[in-house]
Design an enzyme around this catalytic site. Structure first.
Site, short mmCIF file in Angstrom:
data_model
loop_
_atom_site.label_atom_id
_atom_site.label_comp_id
_atom_site.label_asym_id
_atom_site.label_seq_id
_atom_site.Cartn_x
_atom_site.Cartn_y
_atom_site.Cartn_z
N ASP A 80 36.54 -57.37 49.89
CA ASP A 80 35.47 -58.07 49.18
C ASP A 80 35.83 -58.27 47.71
O ASP A 80 35.53 -59.32 47.13
CB ASP A 80 34.17 -57.27 49.28
CG ASP A 80 33.65 -57.17 50.70
OD1 ASP A 80 33.92 -58.09 51.50
OD2 ASP A 80 33.00 -56.16 51.02
N ASP A 112 32.85 -50.66 54.88
CA ASP A 112 32.59 -50.70 53.44
C ASP A 112 32.49 -49.28 52.91
O ASP A 112 32.04 -48.38 53.61
CB ASP A 112 31.29 -51.45 53.13
CG ASP A 112 31.39 -52.94 53.46
OD1 ASP A 112 32.48 -53.50 53.31
OD2 ASP A 112 30.37 -53.52 53.87
#
Length: 210
Positions: A185, A151
């Site tokens: 995401d 991330d």
């Protein structure tokens, strides 16, 4: 939308997702950040659980973190086959373009994170205090199916102490928006948002013959 167009869109989303992750993984140390704007940072973290770092072992406390990780990755693999089957079936049945677009985003995003979970563990060495290398001579930081999701997108738009009268979180230091996420995401969230806000277009009711 044809299967060919859906495949091209999936490949584009996957490429953007994986290129961004590979760049971060091979140029940043874990928890290293780069301020782009005051409200947007590139911040490298690794997620070995579900959304917002929640682990399956946090929900089911009697299983170990390793078992929880394996179960989560295995579930993701089965889920992606289910989503893929739904997408292909919907294309063959000429379902609405809204539904197909949503499924493309969800499938591409889910597949992007599965690639991390399945392959990154043995493909990269760890990023603690160093920039990771691809296929390092000493091996990866873990085994197949035990990789962490990369991330990097962080939007701390506002930070401050909330008034005491705010329920639950009042009187605490609060960051909006605190979660760190990735392109995959974003794709998944986009797909679910399409289904939520354009539900009637995604699932149009067939007119009954009078």
């Amino acid at each position: 939308m044809s299967l060919k167009k859906a495949s091209i869109l999936i490949i584009i989303i996957l490429l953007i997702d994986q290129v961004s992750k590979l760049y971060i993984k091979t140029h940043f140390q874990l928890h290293q950040s780069l301020e782009v704007f005051s409200w947007f940072k590139i911040y490298f973290v690794e997620n070995d659980g579900m959304a917002w770092g929640t682990k399956l072992s946090d929900i089911i406390p009697f299983i170990s973190d390793r078992t929880a990780k394996l179960c989560l990755t295995t579930f993701r693999i089965f889920a992606i086959f289910g989503i893929g089957y739904w997408l292909v079936s919907s294309i063959k049945k000429h379902q609405s373009k809204t539904l197909l677009l949503a499924l493309v985003f969800i499938f591409a995003g889910a597949l992007g994170n599965i690639i991390d979970s399945v392959f990154y563990g043995f493909s990269f060495n760890d990023s603690f205090g160093q920039v990771a290398s691809f296929m390092h001579k000493d091996g990866g930081y873990d085994k197949v199916l035990f990789g962490n999701v990369v991330d990097m997108l962080y939007f701390p738009m506002w930070q401050g102490n909330l008034p005491e009268w705010v329920p639950v979180i009042g009187g605490r230091n609060f960051i909006f928006f605190e979660p760190v996420f990735n392109i995959a995401d974003v794709a998944i969230a986009t797909g679910f948002s399409i289904l939520l806000f354009f539900n009637k277009k995604a699932f149009p009711l067939k007119e009954e013959n009078i």
